[in-house]
Design a protein around this motif. Structure first.
Motif, mmCIF file in Angstrom:
data_model
loop_
_atom_site.group_PDB
_atom_site.id
_atom_site.type_symbol
_atom_site.label_atom_id
_atom_site.label_comp_id
_atom_site.label_asym_id
_atom_site.label_seq_id
_atom_site.Cartn_x
_atom_site.Cartn_y
_atom_site.Cartn_z
ATOM 1 N N GLN A 34 16.178 38.919 31.857
ATOM 2 C CA GLN A 34 17.252 39.028 32.846
ATOM 3 C C GLN A 34 18.048 40.302 32.596
ATOM 4 O O GLN A 34 18.237 40.722 31.447
ATOM 5 C CB GLN A 34 18.180 37.814 32.785
ATOM 6 N N GLY B 146 14.045 37.487 41.440
ATOM 7 C CA GLY B 146 15.222 36.950 42.109
ATOM 8 C C GLY B 146 16.488 37.675 41.699
ATOM 9 O O GLY B 146 16.728 37.919 40.516
ATOM 10 N N ASP C 26 16.456 38.381 37.674
ATOM 11 C CA ASP C 26 15.449 37.691 36.873
ATOM 12 C C ASP C 26 14.159 38.499 37.006
ATOM 13 O O ASP C 26 13.522 38.488 38.056
ATOM 14 C CB ASP C 26 15.250 36.264 37.366
ATOM 15 N N TYR D 98 25.528 41.847 39.811
ATOM 16 C CA TYR D 98 24.346 41.042 40.088
ATOM 17 C C TYR D 98 23.559 40.753 38.815
ATOM 18 O O TYR D 98 23.656 41.486 37.823
ATOM 19 C CB TYR D 98 23.427 41.760 41.087
ATOM 20 N N THR E 23 20.618 37.443 41.854
ATOM 21 C CA THR E 23 21.724 36.518 42.094
ATOM 22 C C THR E 23 23.036 37.278 42.136
ATOM 23 O O THR E 23 23.394 37.952 41.160
ATOM 24 C CB THR E 23 21.802 35.470 40.968
#
Length: 800
Positions: A107, A151, A146, A143, A153
């Motif tokens: 991440q 993705g 992943d 932000y 987020t």
């Protein structure tokens, strides 16, 4: 919302269909790029500038080139089949390249915002009460990516404000960032996001101050950049930021750097030091010296790391250490430019100046030492490197550079990439509205061992120790015994801009705001703190004020500067700072000369320069000498006409001597009252259009050009030691015999680059409103300084 650009290569690819539509003329190249940016970037890599032609009718002709680039030469079949096999091969290579990243750094945290900089790389504060220039483009957010799924987020988004400068705590649980909620109603402050609870909290406060570029320290404290110093740059009207520290809750605020203009982008090295960019010009030009400095988290040990005496790189910024090495990745950019530029690896063991230790990357190629103001602003552009190893890194990247017709501060689309030093890359994320900056892996990491501080916040001084001034190239060619003493000079910075003049020389030219001297004179007000003797073996050891920018001059027996430190150093309370000699390289091993005479004699106190430490004022130091020695003859003046030149004999048969009186002469541009004598000794001429006065070195005095080059100068190149004025007086001009004090004061004035003002308000030709405005900024400076916990020598520090 962010675009989700991670390619799902396990399913039938709609990219093939999109290309078919582009070939049929139903889709444009930019539409395909927006929909499938990963695959489009592959095209950009494999086809170069032809990628747009591929995504247009007739693009099938590039299929063979694509197949060869993917390692599939000679394969036949339909265009769709060839494109599918190319896509599959490219996807397999992507999966292999990104496998380590997905395993070790699954991440990432990043911010999106417009590219920073513009008219100047460091002008990014956008203060709500800015005196002049403001650069603010709203929009963006914080932000989490992943990298296993692609993705993205959103953690926090804004349309009216701006988020920047993300950093992740050592335990991987919190994110530190800077946030400005609106253009005029807020300023950048430090905020922290708890990734476990989702709670956000503000750490620093205050309308009219910008706090940004924050980093977590091993001690648990925070270090950040801030305008709390309340200064403007010498060469324009824009606010300045220096480095500060505070506790996690914002208390314990302390200033660590006392620098002339901007510090930028501090990051932590493996050994616990911080590396940062320092814009650095004292007695030299302002465009090129923006090298890297390092210091310990308590502010001690401030020293040049790379490029402080270099034309190249113009600016080094966004520097981060490469894990397990002594090398760094950084951005080589310009002066009047945006922060993005060329990507370089810095190896200080190979050299500390110019291109000796700098290597252009992505791809690796020749690195010429170019002298370019707006360096790195053409072609592909890089920002915010985050090294993963010596060969791999995360990077903010714009493959084709600034788009024609689009303002670089808007919609430029720097994407987040994984990349290797040879330029091999994969796009990880891209925002259709903003550029991605300052990405950081969201993983726990080892905390560097906190370095125990040896500072004493109760003290107001520190000590400078020099082992042997004749070591190093700074005094090359001078025989031992040439240097009799060191002069220590404190620098004072301006709080605001009132009036201006100009300078020019080998390193360029500039406006000078709130000028303390005639055009081409000193940038800053200078305080002569005193001198200390240099021992016969070249050593010296002296106590000096702490928390004050200081520079040194090596003096001969007559008090004339043989060499000048055209930079400065700042000591923290109780710190002892040592050097081997004059401009010795940090890569050299100090000679073993045994115990020096300075250590035998012990620390000395500074010897006063004919009185207490003070700002050097022409009216206070030089005019009394002229009154005693010169004005009985030098009384004539008529400086009212356009084009007048001070110091010239009066035309006519009697040729009366020009004036050396202290009578004031207004300068409407600089907004000063110079004196007749000052204008004469600086060979100044009046500009017929502006009414301002411009000095000329070498005719009477011979001061060092304030726009001298950034690289090291040979000793005794200019100054009192080569001044026609002193040579004439030494020869007994009209029977004048100077005392030692008088001669040393004149020599000091020349070697300080002919200051007129002992503070920025002296001889001010200001309106009442301008006086009130400048005093208002001084009051703001005082209010902000009073918030520092150990202001006045008290408070925090012993436990840091």
């Amino acid at each position: 919302m962010m675009m989700l650009v991670w390619a799902n290569l396990a399913v039938a690819s709609p990219f093939t269909e999109a290309v078919a539509e582009a070939w049929a003329g139903a889709l444009g190249a930019e539409e395909v790029r927006a929909a499938r940016p990963v695959e489009t970037d592959w095209l950009r890599v494999d086809l170069g500038a032809e990628w747009r032609a591929f995504l247009s009718p007739g693009g099938e002709r590039f299929l063979a080139q694509l197949a060869e680039a993917a390692g599939l030469p000679g394969m036949g079949g339909t265009p769709a089949g060839l494109l599918g096999r190319w896509e599959a091969a490219r996807g397999a290579r992507r999966a292999a390249d990104l496998a380590p990243l997905r395993a070790r750094w699954p991440q990432l945290i990043f911010a999106t915002h417009a590219p920073l900089g513009g008219s100047h790389y460091a002008y990014t504060e956008a203060l709500s009460d800015a005196q002049a220039e403001r650069n603010f483009v709203p929009g963006g957010g914080l932000y989490r990516l992943d990298v296993r799924t692609g993705g993205v987020t959103p953690l926090f988004e804004t349309s009216e404000g701006q988020v920047r400068d993300a950093d992740v705590s050592f335990d991987g649980q919190r994110v530190l960032y800077s946030y400005k909620a609106s253009d005029r109603g807020d300023d950048y402050h430090l905020w922290e996001l708890d990734l476990v609870t989702g709670e956000r909290r503000q750490i620093t406060f205050g309308l009219g101050v910008a706090d940004y570029e924050g980093v977590y320290l091993p001690s648990g404290d925070l270090l950040f950049n801030s305008t709390r110093c309340q200064q403007i740059v010498d060469c324009w009207w824009t606010e300045v930021s220096n480095l500060y520290t505070c506790r996690p809750d914002g208390s314990g605020l302390r200033r660590l750097t006392y620098d002339q203009v901007h510090d930028n982008y501090p990051t932590l090295l493996d050994d616990g030091r911080l590396v940062y960019t320092r814009w650095d010009y004292n007695d030299r030009g302002q465009i090129f010296p923006q090298g890297l400095f390092s210091m310990w988290p308590d502010g001690s040990g401030q020293s040049a790391f790379y490029g402080n005496n270099s034309w190249f790189p113009t600016t080094l910024i966004h520097a981060r250490g490469i894990p397990g090495t002594n090398r760094l990745l950084a951005i080589a950019t310009g002066h009047h430019s945006y922060q993005p530029g060329e990507l370089v690896r810095i190896d200080p063991s190979a050299g500390r100046e110019e291109n000796l230790g700098v290597q252009l990357l992505a791809p690796v190629r020749e690195t010429p030492a170019e002298r370019i103001d707006a360096y790195g602003q053409q072609g592909p552009m890089f920002a915010y490197p985050y090294p993963l190893s010596d060969d791999e890194f995360l990077i903010s990247y714009l493959p084709e550079g600034w788009r024609p017709g689009v303002h670089p501060g808007h919609e430029t689309g720097f994407g987040l990439y994984w990349m290797r030093a040879d330029g091999r890359r994969e796009l990880l994320a891209q925002d259709v509205r903003q550029s991605i900056g300052r990405m950081v892996p969201l993983v726990p990491r080892d905390t560097p061992r906190p370095v125990a501080s040896r500072l004493d916040a109760r003290r107001a001084d520190g000590a400078l120790y020099m082992q042997d001034i004749y070591q190093g190239p700074g005094l090359a060619g001078l025989p031992r015994g040439s240097v009799a003493a060191l002069r220590v000079i404190g620098l004072e910075w301006r709080a605001a801009g009132v009036g201006s003049n100009f300078n020019g020389g080998p390193a360029g030219g500039a406006l000078v705001s709130t000028p303390p001297a005639i055009s081409h004179g000193t940038w800053d007000v200078k305080h002569v703190l005193g001198t200390t003797p240099v021992e016969a073996d070249g050593s010296a050891w002296v106590r000096v004020p702490a928390r004050m920018p200081l520079y040194l001059q090596a003096l001969d027996e007559q008090g004339q500067a043989l060499a000048t430190m055209r930079s400065w150093t700042t000591l923290m309370p109780g710190e002892t700072q040592s050097c081997v000699g004059c401009h010795e390289s940090p890569n050299t091993v100090p000679p073993n000369q045994g115990r020096s005479l300075a250590t035998i004699a012990g620390e000395r106190e500074l010897e006063p320069f004919y009185g207490p430490a003070r700002g050097f004022s022409f009216a206070q130091e030089i005019q009394p000498i002229l009154d005693r020695q010169c004005v009985s003859c030098h009384t004539d003046s008529d400086l009212s006409a356009p084009g007048s030149r001070a110091g010239a004999p009066t035309p006519g048969p009697d040729r009366r001597a020009f004036s050396l009186r202290g009578h004031p002469v207004p300068d409407p541009q600089a907004k000063r009252f110079w004196s007749e004598s000052y204008l004469a000794l600086t060979a100044s001429a009046r500009d017929g259009e502006t009414g301002g006065w411009t000095g000329q070195s070498g005719i009477v005095a011979n001061w060092l050009n304030v726009q001298s080059e950034p690289s090291m100068l040979p000793p005794a190149q200019a100054g009192a030691v080569a001044s026609p004025l002193l040579a004439m007086l030494d020869a007994g001009h009209e029977g004048v015999r100077l005392t030692r004090e008088e001669r040393e004061k004149i020599a000091c004035w020349i070697d300080l680059l002919v200051p007129f003002c002992g503070d920025y308000a002296e001889a001010a030709n200001w309106t009442p409103e301008e006086h009130a405005r400048y005093q208002g900024w001084l009051d703001k400076r005082a209010r902000l300084a009073a918030l520092e916990e150990y202001a006045g020598g008290e408070g925090a520090g012993a436990d840091h």
